[in-house]
Structures are given as structure tokens and as C-alpha cells.
Design a protein around this motif. Structure first.
Motif, PDB file in Angstrom:
ATOM      1  N   SER A   4       0.836  -1.205   0.000  1.00  0.00           N
ATOM      2  CA  SER A   4       0.000   0.000   0.000  1.00  0.00           C
ATOM      3  C   SER A   4       0.870   1.254   0.000  1.00  0.00           C
ATOM      4  O   SER A   4       2.028   1.239   0.443  1.00  0.00           O
ATOM      5  CB  SER A   4      -0.900   0.028   1.238  1.00  0.00           C
ATOM      6  OG  SER A   4      -0.136   0.135   2.421  1.00  0.00           O
ATOM      7  N   TYR A   5       0.296   2.336  -0.511  1.00  0.00           N
ATOM      8  CA  TYR A   5       0.927   3.652  -0.452  1.00  0.00           C
ATOM      9  C   TYR A   5      -0.111   4.637   0.101  1.00  0.00           C
ATOM     10  O   TYR A   5      -1.224   4.723  -0.410  1.00  0.00           O
ATOM     11  CB  TYR A   5       1.420   4.119  -1.810  1.00  0.00           C
ATOM     12  CG  TYR A   5       2.038   5.509  -1.742  1.00  0.00           C
ATOM     13  CD1 TYR A   5       1.354   6.611  -2.212  1.00  0.00           C
ATOM     14  CD2 TYR A   5       3.297   5.686  -1.167  1.00  0.00           C
ATOM     15  CE1 TYR A   5       1.901   7.890  -2.126  1.00  0.00           C
ATOM     16  CE2 TYR A   5       3.845   6.954  -1.078  1.00  0.00           C
ATOM     17  CZ  TYR A   5       3.157   8.037  -1.569  1.00  0.00           C
ATOM     18  OH  TYR A   5       3.698   9.288  -1.469  1.00  0.00           O
ATOM     19  N   THR A   6       0.269   5.365   1.150  1.00  0.00           N
ATOM     20  CA  THR A   6      -0.647   6.268   1.828  1.00  0.00           C
ATOM     21  C   THR A   6      -0.037   7.651   1.940  1.00  0.00           C
ATOM     22  O   THR A   6       1.166   7.796   2.168  1.00  0.00           O
ATOM     23  CB  THR A   6      -0.971   5.746   3.249  1.00  0.00           C
ATOM     24  OG1 THR A   6      -1.476   4.410   3.159  1.00  0.00           O
ATOM     25  CG2 THR A   6      -2.024   6.621   3.930  1.00  0.00           C
ATOM     26  N   GLU A   7      -0.870   8.666   1.742  1.00  0.00           N
ATOM     27  CA  GLU A   7      -0.453  10.046   1.926  1.00  0.00           C
ATOM     28  C   GLU A   7      -1.332  10.725   2.952  1.00  0.00           C
ATOM     29  O   GLU A   7      -2.552  10.535   2.947  1.00  0.00           O
ATOM     30  CB  GLU A   7      -0.511  10.827   0.603  1.00  0.00           C
ATOM     31  CG  GLU A   7       0.557  10.439  -0.392  1.00  0.00           C
ATOM     32  CD  GLU A   7       0.536  11.333  -1.619  1.00  0.00           C
ATOM     33  OE1 GLU A   7       1.600  11.443  -2.269  1.00  0.00           O
ATOM     34  OE2 GLU A   7      -0.521  11.911  -1.921  1.00  0.00           O
ATOM     35  N   TYR A   8      -0.722  11.510   3.826  1.00  0.00           N
ATOM     36  CA  TYR A   8      -1.421  12.279   4.830  1.00  0.00           C
ATOM     37  C   TYR A   8      -1.130  13.762   4.579  1.00  0.00           C
ATOM     38  O   TYR A   8       0.036  14.150   4.472  1.00  0.00           O
ATOM     39  CB  TYR A   8      -0.966  11.916   6.235  1.00  0.00           C
ATOM     40  CG  TYR A   8      -1.103  10.438   6.565  1.00  0.00           C
ATOM     41  CD1 TYR A   8      -2.270   9.932   7.135  1.00  0.00           C
ATOM     42  CD2 TYR A   8      -0.054   9.550   6.290  1.00  0.00           C
ATOM     43  CE1 TYR A   8      -2.397   8.580   7.435  1.00  0.00           C
ATOM     44  CE2 TYR A   8      -0.183   8.201   6.587  1.00  0.00           C
ATOM     45  CZ  TYR A   8      -1.364   7.723   7.155  1.00  0.00           C
ATOM     46  OH  TYR A   8      -1.468   6.398   7.445  1.00  0.00           O
ATOM     47  N   VAL A   9      -2.168  14.563   4.476  1.00  0.00           N
ATOM     48  CA  VAL A   9      -2.007  15.989   4.192  1.00  0.00           C
ATOM     49  C   VAL A   9      -2.261  16.778   5.477  1.00  0.00           C
ATOM     50  O   VAL A   9      -3.314  16.635   6.106  1.00  0.00           O
ATOM     51  CB  VAL A   9      -2.967  16.464   3.089  1.00  0.00           C
ATOM     52  CG1 VAL A   9      -2.759  17.948   2.790  1.00  0.00           C
ATOM     53  CG2 VAL A   9      -2.787  15.636   1.829  1.00  0.00           C
TER      54      VAL A   9
END
Length: 267
Positions: free
Chosen positions: A259-264
Motif C-alpha cells: 500500500s501507499y498512503t499520503e497524509y495531508v
């Protein structure tokens, strides 16, 4: 025949500096504003030909280019306004000592807000670019953004993988990839993460530019989140994608998820 800068015995009124890869342009009177400081000595007791220069003829100092902005601010106004959650105090004190600014070094060493000028009594500074989210508030309506702190966004990226067996239980070999990426304006990234930021993939980039190539020197998301929270940032969005593959052609084998996750985060 006209003299070149290296041959001239006097410095120009407008001086270009290269400090640790960061370029600064300032007045000679600013550099010589504090008597007996290192910069005062260099630019009053020497000639241009005596000082080291980079390939473009700018006077070079092998020091922290990001922290030099605070040194220059102090020399302009004899005051210094630091962000409330500034994490480079000790390093800035070392820079003040190197540049022979004893009053600044003393104020940084004392650690009190009054002596550090950490808070501006006026209106909060505006961000360079207007942002849809300029501040965050608690349930009571109290603004949590610090006075003088620039608004902006930081995106944290994270790639991980883990195995799920046939019994639908996560395997003990759950693994996190040891790289957390940081995408943001250079100055914001350095303010929040300081020396824990690995800049090797995008070195010598000016503080007012943006990057998507920085990453952290540790692999704990919670550690990154703690730093962001301490700097007044709040998570405003996140997204994640994932793929699944089998270890072999046998559907009964364990499934490998990536998985690849981004948090802004916003302030």
C-alpha cells in the motif's frame, strides 16, 4: 581598464552571499551593522579578494544556509522573531557564536520567550500564497495556529507491505519500508523536521521553493505526526491505494499486500 570585483579594494553596496548553498542578497551596511562581529570584520577589515567565493563570484561561508536567515534578520533590526515551535535553538546559538554575535547567543542560551522574541505582538504574518485553510480551531473556537507562523501544507507519504494468511490474520512479518517522504515548501519542512530531514535527493534548494524529494531519517509515522502537531499542523486529508499479489500461483498461499498512503497536514 576597469577593476574586477576580485581586484577592487572596496565591497559593493549590494552584496551577494552563498551560505551553505543558500543565496542571500543584502546591503553592505547590514553586514557591518554589528561592530566586532565576524561579518563586520570580514567586510570592513578585508578586501573582496581576501574572501572565498563560489563559482559565480558570491562570497562563500560554509555554514547553515537555512539558519543564516535569522542571523541576517538580527543584524538588520537587532531583534529576532522566531516561530513559537522553533526547534533549532541550539544550532542557531552555535551559528550566533560563530558569527560572533554575543548578545544574540546570550538571548538564545537563556531560553526565555522574552529574550528570544518568539512572539510578535502584532497581527500574524500572512503566508506567501493564500491557502483555503489558514488556521485551525478547537471546539471552543480558540485559534491554535501560532502568531507569526506561516500557513501552508505538508504531505507525508508512506509505503508499506504486509502478509495476510489463509486464516485472515496479519502475519508477524508485517514490514514498514524505512522511508517516509515529505512534500512541501522547503522552509516549512526544515522548520518542522530540522536535522531529522534527509535532503540528499534535493540538495541546495532555496528555502522559498517546493520539493517532493525529501524524506525522514526515521521510519516511525507517529514520530513525524508528533513533530507536525507540535508545530501547529493538523491533518486535513489522507488517501491510500493498495495492491494484492500471491506468493505463488496457488490461491491458497498467503496474500502479499502493498500500500501507499499520503497524509495531508495544514497550518
Amino acid at each position: 581598464m576597469a577593476q574586477t570585483d576580485s581586484q577592487s579594494s572596496t565591497f559593493p553596496e549590494i552584496v551577494e552571499l552563498n551560505v551553505g548553498g543558500q543565496v542571500y542578497v543584502t546591503r553592505l551596511e547590514t553586514l557591518t551593522a554589528v561592530p566586532n562581529s565576524l561579518l563586520w570584520t570580514k567586510f570592513t577589515q578585508s578586501s573582496p579578494g581576501d574572501l572565498p567565493k563560489d563559482g559565480k563570484g558570491r562570497f562563500f561561508f560554509d555554514r547553515d544556509g537555512f539558519l543564516f536567515r535569522y542571523i541576517l534578520d538580527y543584524m538588520r533590526d537587532s531583534e529576532l522573531f522566531l516561530p513559537e515551535f522553533f526547534k533549532e535553538r541550539r544550532r542557531l546559538q552555535k551559528e550566533a557564536e560563530f558569527f560572533q554575535l554575543p548578545e544574540l547567543s546570550k538571548r538564545l542560551a537563556s531560553g526565555s520567550k522574552d529574550s528570544l522574541f518568539t512572539e510578535d505582538s502584532g497581527e500574524p504574518e500572512e503566508a506567501e500564497l493564500s491557502s483555503p485553510v489558514t488556521s485551525s480551531s478547537s471546539s471552543s473556537g480558540t485559534t491554535l495556529r501560532s502568531p507569526g507562523a506561516s500557513a501552508g501544507y505538508i504531505t507525508i507519504g508512506y509505503r508499506g507491505s504486509y502478509t495476510i494468511g489463509r486464516d485472515i490474520q496479519a502475519d508477524a512479518k508485517f514490514r514498514r519500508v524505512a522511508r517516509i517522504t515529505v512534500c512541501s515548501k522547503i522552509s516549512l519542512a526544515k522548520e518542522v523536521f530540522g536535522e531529522t530531514l534527509n535532503e540528499s535527493r534535493d540538495p541546495d534548494r532555496p528555502a522559498d521553493k517546493y520539493t517532493a524529494r525529501y524524506y525522514l531519517k526515521y521510519n516511525f509515522l507517529e514520530q513525524a505526526f508528533d513533530r507536525l502537531a507540535e508545530a501547529g499542523f493538523h491533518m486535513v486529508a489522507c488517501n491510500s491505494t493498495g495492491t494484492c499479489s500471491y506468493g505463488s500461483n496457488d490461491p491458497g498461499e498467503d496474500k502479499l499486500w502493498t500500500s501507499y498512503t499520503e497524509y495531508v497536514f495544514s497550518r
